[in-house]
Design a protein around this motif. Sequence first.
Motif, PDB file in Angstrom:
ATOM      1  N   SER A   1     -58.791  10.507  27.630  1.00 42.01           N
ATOM      2  CA  SER A   1     -58.916  10.449  26.177  1.00 42.01           C
ATOM      3  C   SER A   1     -60.307   9.896  25.865  1.00 42.01           C
ATOM      4  O   SER A   1     -61.081   9.619  26.759  1.00 42.01           O
ATOM      5  N   CYS A   2     -60.605   9.723  24.625  1.00 41.40           N
ATOM      6  CA  CYS A   2     -61.920   9.204  24.244  1.00 41.40           C
ATOM      7  C   CYS A   2     -62.012   7.725  24.610  1.00 41.40           C
ATOM      8  O   CYS A   2     -61.280   6.909  24.081  1.00 41.40           O
ATOM      9  N   TRP A   3     -62.919   7.429  25.519  1.00 38.98           N
ATOM     10  CA  TRP A   3     -63.135   6.036  25.927  1.00 38.98           C
ATOM     11  C   TRP A   3     -64.224   5.372  25.095  1.00 38.98           C
ATOM     12  O   TRP A   3     -64.473   4.190  25.246  1.00 38.98           O
ATOM     13  N   ASP A   4     -64.906   6.137  24.236  1.00 40.71           N
ATOM     14  CA  ASP A   4     -65.964   5.619  23.374  1.00 40.71           C
ATOM     15  C   ASP A   4     -66.973   4.787  24.169  1.00 40.71           C
ATOM     16  O   ASP A   4     -67.369   3.711  23.761  1.00 40.71           O
TER      17      ASP A   4
ATOM     18  N   TYR B   1     -71.456   9.208  26.058  1.00 39.11           N
ATOM     19  CA  TYR B   1     -71.472  10.509  25.394  1.00 39.11           C
ATOM     20  C   TYR B   1     -72.670  11.320  25.876  1.00 39.11           C
ATOM     21  O   TYR B   1     -73.782  10.801  25.931  1.00 39.11           O
TER      22      TYR B   1
ATOM     23  N   CYS C   1     -69.378  16.126  32.313  1.00 39.69           N
ATOM     24  CA  CYS C   1     -68.743  15.111  31.458  1.00 39.69           C
ATOM     25  C   CYS C   1     -67.374  14.747  32.006  1.00 39.69           C
ATOM     26  O   CYS C   1     -67.020  13.563  32.090  1.00 39.69           O
TER      27      CYS C   1
ATOM     28  N   CYS D   1     -67.683  11.704  27.163  1.00 41.73           N
ATOM     29  CA  CYS D   1     -67.347  12.615  26.070  1.00 41.73           C
ATOM     30  C   CYS D   1     -68.544  13.529  25.825  1.00 41.73           C
ATOM     31  O   CYS D   1     -69.666  13.209  26.208  1.00 41.73           O
TER      32      CYS D   1
ATOM     33  N   THR E   1     -70.630  15.577  22.785  1.00 49.09           N
ATOM     34  CA  THR E   1     -70.824  15.770  21.344  1.00 49.09           C
ATOM     35  C   THR E   1     -71.718  16.978  21.156  1.00 49.09           C
ATOM     36  O   THR E   1     -72.817  17.037  21.704  1.00 49.09           O
TER      37      THR E   1
ATOM     38  N   CYS F   1     -62.866  15.835  26.216  1.00 49.96           N
ATOM     39  CA  CYS F   1     -63.083  14.980  25.046  1.00 49.96           C
ATOM     40  C   CYS F   1     -64.352  15.465  24.347  1.00 49.96           C
ATOM     41  O   CYS F   1     -65.461  15.192  24.811  1.00 49.96           O
ATOM     42  N   THR F   2     -64.168  16.203  23.277  1.00 49.16           N
ATOM     43  CA  THR F   2     -65.289  16.814  22.569  1.00 49.16           C
ATOM     44  C   THR F   2     -65.342  16.314  21.132  1.00 49.16           C
ATOM     45  O   THR F   2     -64.337  16.322  20.424  1.00 49.16           O
ATOM     46  N   HIS F   3     -66.512  15.880  20.723  1.00 48.03           N
ATOM     47  CA  HIS F   3     -66.771  15.461  19.343  1.00 48.03           C
ATOM     48  C   HIS F   3     -67.689  16.521  18.736  1.00 48.03           C
ATOM     49  O   HIS F   3     -68.632  16.966  19.370  1.00 48.03           O
TER      50      HIS F   3
END
Length: 178
Positions: A29-32, A35, A54, A60, A62, A84-86
């Motif tokens: 999941s998004c680990w923030d 990127y 990635c 993630c 972006t 996990c794509t922004h």
Amino acid sequence: MSGARRNGPAIRTRTPAELRRSRRPRAHSCWDHLYAAPLWPLHGANLGTLARTCDAVGACLTVPRFPWVPEALARGNTLRKPLCTHWTGDPLGWLARQRERGVRIVGVELADEAVRLADLAPAREPTVMVLGHEQSGIPPEALDLLDECVEIPMVGTGASLNVAVAGSLALYKLAGLL
């Protein structure tokens, strides 16, 4: 005969089952935390390859909302698991928001102030790695949003590497895996 092999190969590769047991069973999941941001992409194949990196390092991705980007990511994601794509429609605005929230922003760019890839510090705080257009680099208006630049040394005659190769090298270094 000194150094001769007697009982089979000295190197044993891991089986697919061993590899599956040692890796995540699902996409992260998004680990923030880390990127990859190829915000001005040119070639879809390179974007898809960067997406695989990635996944490998737990970053993630972006990307801008260009019409061809979803298909390029789908084609390049041979893992067949979601990445996990922004998405952003405003690369400069997205970078400015990351800067406002205190994220470290590293550009992969040829610049006088750039550090060599070998000297790039791993991401110990949330970090965005920015990649520019494959022909013109990071736009001048985005350079002021960077905290630092990293340069990948080259001894050949080419001026730069493609986005997938440059981004992969920098991601592995930022992830602390090199």
